[in-house]
Design a protein around this motif. Structure first.
Motif, PDB file in Angstrom:
ATOM      1  N   GLY A 108       0.813  -1.217   0.000  1.00 34.57           N
ATOM      2  CA  GLY A 108       0.000   0.000   0.000  1.00 34.57           C
ATOM      3  C   GLY A 108       0.840   1.258   0.000  1.00 34.57           C
ATOM      4  O   GLY A 108       0.504   2.244  -0.668  1.00 34.57           O
ATOM      5  N   MET A 109       1.953   1.257   0.727  1.00 32.72           N
ATOM      6  CA  MET A 109       2.849   2.418   0.722  1.00 32.72           C
ATOM      7  C   MET A 109       3.413   2.664  -0.666  1.00 32.72           C
ATOM      8  O   MET A 109       3.494   3.812  -1.126  1.00 32.72           O
ATOM      9  N   ALA A 110       3.797   1.588  -1.348  1.00 28.45           N
ATOM     10  CA  ALA A 110       4.317   1.730  -2.719  1.00 28.45           C
ATOM     11  C   ALA A 110       3.237   2.273  -3.658  1.00 28.45           C
ATOM     12  O   ALA A 110       3.505   3.143  -4.499  1.00 28.45           O
ATOM     13  N   THR A 111       2.010   1.769  -3.498  1.00 24.11           N
ATOM     14  CA  THR A 111       0.909   2.208  -4.355  1.00 24.11           C
ATOM     15  C   THR A 111       0.602   3.688  -4.144  1.00 24.11           C
ATOM     16  O   THR A 111       0.396   4.440  -5.094  1.00 24.11           O
ATOM     17  N   MET A 112       0.565   4.118  -2.870  1.00 28.68           N
ATOM     18  CA  MET A 112       0.290   5.523  -2.571  1.00 28.68           C
ATOM     19  C   MET A 112       1.403   6.434  -3.079  1.00 28.68           C
ATOM     20  O   MET A 112       1.136   7.537  -3.555  1.00 28.68           O
ATOM     21  N   ASN A 113       2.640   5.982  -2.994  1.00 27.84           N
ATOM     22  CA  ASN A 113       3.749   6.783  -3.499  1.00 27.84           C
ATOM     23  C   ASN A 113       3.667   6.941  -5.011  1.00 27.84           C
ATOM     24  O   ASN A 113       4.002   7.990  -5.570  1.00 27.84           O
ATOM     25  N   GLU A 114       3.173   5.887  -5.675  1.00 27.58           N
ATOM     26  CA  GLU A 114       3.079   5.928  -7.134  1.00 27.58           C
ATOM     27  C   GLU A 114       1.864   6.723  -7.605  1.00 27.58           C
ATOM     28  O   GLU A 114       1.968   7.530  -8.541  1.00 27.58           O
ATOM     29  N   LEU A 115       0.699   6.524  -6.966  1.00 28.78           N
ATOM     30  CA  LEU A 115      -0.539   7.144  -7.434  1.00 28.78           C
ATOM     31  C   LEU A 115      -0.741   8.553  -6.896  1.00 28.78           C
ATOM     32  O   LEU A 115      -1.249   9.429  -7.604  1.00 28.78           O
ATOM     33  N   ASP A 185      13.763   1.948  -8.472  1.00 26.22           N
ATOM     34  CA  ASP A 185      13.416   3.117  -7.673  1.00 26.22           C
ATOM     35  C   ASP A 185      12.727   2.652  -6.399  1.00 26.22           C
ATOM     36  O   ASP A 185      12.437   1.469  -6.216  1.00 26.22           O
ATOM     37  N   VAL A 186      12.443   3.581  -5.491  1.00 26.47           N
ATOM     38  CA  VAL A 186      11.939   3.208  -4.176  1.00 26.47           C
ATOM     39  C   VAL A 186      10.561   2.551  -4.255  1.00 26.47           C
ATOM     40  O   VAL A 186      10.252   1.625  -3.488  1.00 26.47           O
ATOM     41  N   THR A 187       9.733   2.972  -5.220  1.00 36.47           N
ATOM     42  CA  THR A 187       8.398   2.383  -5.354  1.00 36.47           C
ATOM     43  C   THR A 187       8.479   0.922  -5.752  1.00 36.47           C
ATOM     44  O   THR A 187       7.847   0.052  -5.132  1.00 36.47           O
ATOM     45  N   ASN A 188       9.256   0.625  -6.772  1.00 38.12           N
ATOM     46  CA  ASN A 188       9.392  -0.761  -7.215  1.00 38.12           C
ATOM     47  C   ASN A 188      10.133  -1.613  -6.188  1.00 38.12           C
ATOM     48  O   ASN A 188       9.870  -2.822  -6.062  1.00 38.12           O
ATOM     49  N   ALA A 189      11.050  -1.009  -5.444  1.00 38.80           N
ATOM     50  CA  ALA A 189      11.732  -1.749  -4.374  1.00 38.80           C
ATOM     51  C   ALA A 189      10.744  -2.135  -3.274  1.00 38.80           C
ATOM     52  O   ALA A 189      10.801  -3.246  -2.733  1.00 38.80           O
ATOM     53  N   LEU A 190       9.805  -1.229  -2.964  1.00 34.77           N
ATOM     54  CA  LEU A 190       8.761  -1.540  -1.981  1.00 34.77           C
ATOM     55  C   LEU A 190       7.867  -2.674  -2.475  1.00 34.77           C
ATOM     56  O   LEU A 190       7.496  -3.566  -1.707  1.00 34.77           O
TER      57      LEU A 190
END
Length: 318
Positions: A108-115, A185-190
């Protein structure tokens, strides 16, 4: 089993070996690895939170402070909600469900960072992640305390702690490798860490569903039936439990009934957490769509103004 005049170094290795043998030969021995499984993600997120704070708009130092503030908030809320889970089977289920919620929060953290790309949206899922991770870790330690004999508890807990610290380090190495070597990147790493942690959680789901550990009827002698309002017998040898206590403990149907009640309370708490997260996702997506519509309308208005200005200048020049 202590031997007089035994060198301290040799004694440490001997006692460690006895602890490993004790866990390996116990029906619940695999639970020593439970908290360490969740610790992999915590170690990875300790590294990724710094990169995440820098990728979000605003002051990176303040963003990191918000992330750790919500980490502490979730660490308090999770164990507080799971404190009612008093049966051993319910405690093991709480630990495993906590791991799954931990995975959900990371993704969810990765999704929120991306969206969305806003600190408040990421922090909502950080609370969810932290609550699940702490529920898992706290209940895993409770299980070991309940199952271990007094003379072996120190060795069991030291093995559990050693493995957990090792897995935190492994998680940090994994996160660093994903960013610096693979180049994510940090999103894909999450996302990658969440996927890895989820696969580990599914192994523990299989462990519980197949009736191992505290889900095994072998754990019944270690506790009284919660329905009767009595307390644990973990400090007693199962062979020494008197006839009346044994009759209460070995009613497997009542034991399952009590465990189901514990499970429903946990599911209810995390259903609320998931519902809050879902509302957050819906709200942010609606706002994003609205902002896109506003941007489109603004662009159309700007284009029309430019066309009108160009036409007016053309008429003036003529």
């Amino acid at each position: 089993h202590d031997k007089k005049d035994e060198p301290h170094f040799t004694k440490v290795f001997r006692m460690t070996g006895e602890g490993i043998t004790y866990c390996r030969t116990s029906f619940w021995g695999a639970l020593v690895l439970l908290r360490g499984t969740a610790a992999v993600q915590f170690g990875a997120l300790d590294v990724l939170l710094v990169s995440l704070s820098e990728s979000l708009p605003g002051n990176s130092t303040l963003n990191l402070a918000y992330l750790y503030l919500t980490l502490g908030l979730g660490s308090f809320l999770g164990p507080a909600a799971g404190s009612q889970l008093q049966t051993l089977r319910g405690t093991q289920l709480a630990a495993i469900v906590g791991m799954i919620v931990n995975d959900f929060g990371s993704i969810g953290m990765a999704t929120m960072n991306e969206l969305v790309g806003e600190i408040w949206a990421v922090c909502v899922f950080n609370v969810v992640r932290a609550s699940g991770g702490r529920v898992s870790g706290t209940n895993a330690k409770v299980l070991l305390n309940r199952f271990s004999e007094d003379g072996m508890m120190g060795r069991v807990m030291s093995l559990e702690y050693m493995y957990s610290v090792l897995m935190v380090s492994v998680g940090a190495v994994i996160a660093g490798s994903l960013e610096d070597i693979i180049g994510l990147d940090v999103t894909n790493a999450l996302y990658a860490v969440g996927a890895l942690s989820t696969s580990c959680s599914l192994l523990w789901v299989s462990y519980h569903v197949t009736g191992k550990g505290a889900a095994s009827p072998k754990s019944i002698p270690y506790e009284y039936d919660e329905v009767e309002g009595t307390t644990t017998t973990a400090e007693h040898d199962p062979k020494e439990i008197d006839t009346n206590e044994k009759k209460e403990c070995n009613d497997e149907e009542e034991w399952k009934k009590a465990g189901h009640g514990q499970s429903f309370r946990l599911v209810r708490f995390y259903s609320i957490m998931v519902a809050i997260s879902g509302v957050t996702v819906w709200y942010t997506l609606m706002n994003e769509e609205k902002n896109d519509d506003d941007d489109t309308a603004t662009e159309l208005l700007d284009d029309s103004l430019i066309d009108s200005s160009s036409l007016a200048l053309s008429d003036f020049s003529q």
